[in-house]
Design a protein around this motif. Structure first.
Motif, mmCIF file in Angstrom:
data_model
loop_
_atom_site.group_PDB
_atom_site.id
_atom_site.type_symbol
_atom_site.label_atom_id
_atom_site.label_comp_id
_atom_site.label_asym_id
_atom_site.label_seq_id
_atom_site.Cartn_x
_atom_site.Cartn_y
_atom_site.Cartn_z
ATOM 1 N N GLY A 12 -48.870 35.050 -28.237
ATOM 2 C CA GLY A 12 -49.508 34.448 -27.068
ATOM 3 C C GLY A 12 -48.501 33.776 -26.156
ATOM 4 N N ILE A 13 -47.527 33.108 -26.759
ATOM 5 C CA ILE A 13 -46.482 32.452 -25.964
ATOM 6 C C ILE A 13 -45.571 33.490 -25.320
ATOM 7 C CG2 ILE A 13 -44.430 30.986 -26.116
ATOM 8 C CD1 ILE A 13 -45.949 29.380 -28.273
ATOM 9 N N LEU A 34 -45.407 25.344 -19.619
ATOM 10 C CA LEU A 34 -45.589 23.968 -20.084
ATOM 11 C C LEU A 34 -46.191 23.039 -19.036
ATOM 12 C CD1 LEU A 34 -42.188 23.559 -21.945
ATOM 13 C CD2 LEU A 34 -44.420 24.102 -22.937
ATOM 14 N N VAL A 35 -46.265 23.492 -17.778
ATOM 15 C CA VAL A 35 -46.778 22.649 -16.695
ATOM 16 C C VAL A 35 -48.277 22.926 -16.518
ATOM 17 C CG1 VAL A 35 -46.540 22.009 -14.277
ATOM 18 C CG2 VAL A 35 -44.536 22.726 -15.581
ATOM 19 N N PHE A 88 -52.012 23.311 -15.162
ATOM 20 C CA PHE A 88 -52.652 23.766 -13.935
ATOM 21 C C PHE A 88 -51.770 24.700 -13.117
ATOM 22 C CE2 PHE A 88 -54.582 19.576 -14.828
ATOM 23 C CZ PHE A 88 -55.834 20.032 -15.185
ATOM 24 N N VAL A 89 -50.497 24.394 -12.961
ATOM 25 C CA VAL A 89 -49.604 25.290 -12.227
ATOM 26 C C VAL A 89 -49.457 26.598 -12.984
ATOM 27 C CG1 VAL A 89 -47.250 25.560 -11.338
ATOM 28 C CG2 VAL A 89 -48.381 23.353 -11.191
ATOM 29 N N ASN A 90 -49.401 26.515 -14.321
ATOM 30 C CA ASN A 90 -49.253 27.735 -15.113
ATOM 31 C C ASN A 90 -50.448 28.662 -14.931
ATOM 32 O OD1 ASN A 90 -51.145 26.330 -16.614
ATOM 33 N ND2 ASN A 90 -49.877 26.184 -18.438
ATOM 34 N N ILE A 91 -51.645 28.113 -14.800
ATOM 35 C CA ILE A 91 -52.837 28.948 -14.584
ATOM 36 C C ILE A 91 -52.723 29.692 -13.253
ATOM 37 C CG2 ILE A 91 -55.357 28.928 -14.310
ATOM 38 C CD1 ILE A 91 -54.452 28.274 -17.137
ATOM 39 N N ILE A 92 -52.239 29.015 -12.236
ATOM 40 C CA ILE A 92 -52.070 29.657 -10.931
ATOM 41 C C ILE A 92 -51.089 30.818 -11.043
ATOM 42 C CG2 ILE A 92 -51.207 29.307 -8.578
ATOM 43 C CD1 ILE A 92 -52.295 26.395 -8.850
ATOM 44 N N PHE A 93 -49.966 30.605 -11.745
ATOM 45 C CA PHE A 93 -48.984 31.672 -11.900
ATOM 46 C C PHE A 93 -49.521 32.813 -12.765
ATOM 47 C CE2 PHE A 93 -45.338 28.436 -11.248
ATOM 48 C CZ PHE A 93 -45.473 28.551 -9.875
ATOM 49 N N LEU A 94 -50.377 32.495 -13.740
ATOM 50 C CA LEU A 94 -50.924 33.535 -14.617
ATOM 51 C C LEU A 94 -51.897 34.451 -13.890
ATOM 52 C CD1 LEU A 94 -51.482 31.503 -17.899
ATOM 53 C CD2 LEU A 94 -49.791 33.288 -17.523
ATOM 54 N N ARG A 148 -45.421 37.172 -18.609
ATOM 55 C CA ARG A 148 -46.306 37.103 -17.439
ATOM 56 C C ARG A 148 -45.691 36.220 -16.358
ATOM 57 N NH1 ARG A 148 -48.283 39.125 -13.883
ATOM 58 N NH2 ARG A 148 -49.839 38.050 -12.687
ATOM 59 N N MET A 149 -45.085 35.113 -16.766
ATOM 60 C CA MET A 149 -44.375 34.259 -15.801
ATOM 61 C C MET A 149 -43.234 35.041 -15.146
ATOM 62 S SD MET A 149 -45.604 31.193 -15.584
ATOM 63 C CE MET A 149 -47.293 31.376 -16.072
#
Length: 148
Positions: free
Chosen positions: A101-102, A120-121, A123-129, A108-109
């Motif tokens: 998963g990691i 690790l950040v 909300f920002v990670n969801i946007i990038f995903l 994906r990033m």
């Protein structure tokens, strides 16, 4: 210049193999890269890349793995609840799926041209995903969609 399909180093666009790692760069390699889309085996393709953090993962690869992983975990939890067991199977499954998963999240990033640490950040990670991939090759390798 393009990026090697194996090691993601920059190579000449007419090279048949990578001078650094020897990975084939021809049409045959491009067809095998799109095999998960043809077969729909997104879950197993992520598991085959258990420890691989280099390269890129399409949005569909990440979210299909996420969905199938969630459904399997819910199924295991449901059956453990019916049997009244202690939950050791679901715990073992969760630990086993932690690393893939990691790693698929990091890939994906990379597809959005961001480093894996962005996971690790909050909300920002969801946007990038959920962002679309960067067109063409980027510093992490060629576009897995095959679009330049």
């Amino acid at each position: 210049m393009v990026f090697c399909r194996g090691c993601a180093k920059e190579i000449h666009n007419t090279a048949l193999t990578c001078p650094q790692c020897g990975a084939p760069q021809g049409v045959v390699a491009a067809q095998s890269a799109s095999a998960p889309a043809a077969n729909g085996n997104w879950y197993f393709e992520v598991l085959k890349k258990y420890f691989v953090i280099s390269g890129r993962a399409r949005r569909k690869e990440y979210w299909m793995f996420f969905l199938i992983n969630l459904l399997v975990a819910m199924g295991i939890g449901f059956f453990e609840g019916l049997l009244g067991s202690s939950g050791i199977t679901s715990t073992l499954y969760s630990f086993a799926m932690l690393i893939p998963g990691i790693t698929v999240g990091i890939r994906r990033m990379h597809d959005t041209d961001h480093r894996g640490w962005w996971l690790l950040v909050p909300f920002v990670n969801i946007i990038f995903l959920v962002m679309d991939s960067t067109p063409g090759p980027n510093r992490f390798g060629p576009n897995p969609k095959g679009i330049d």
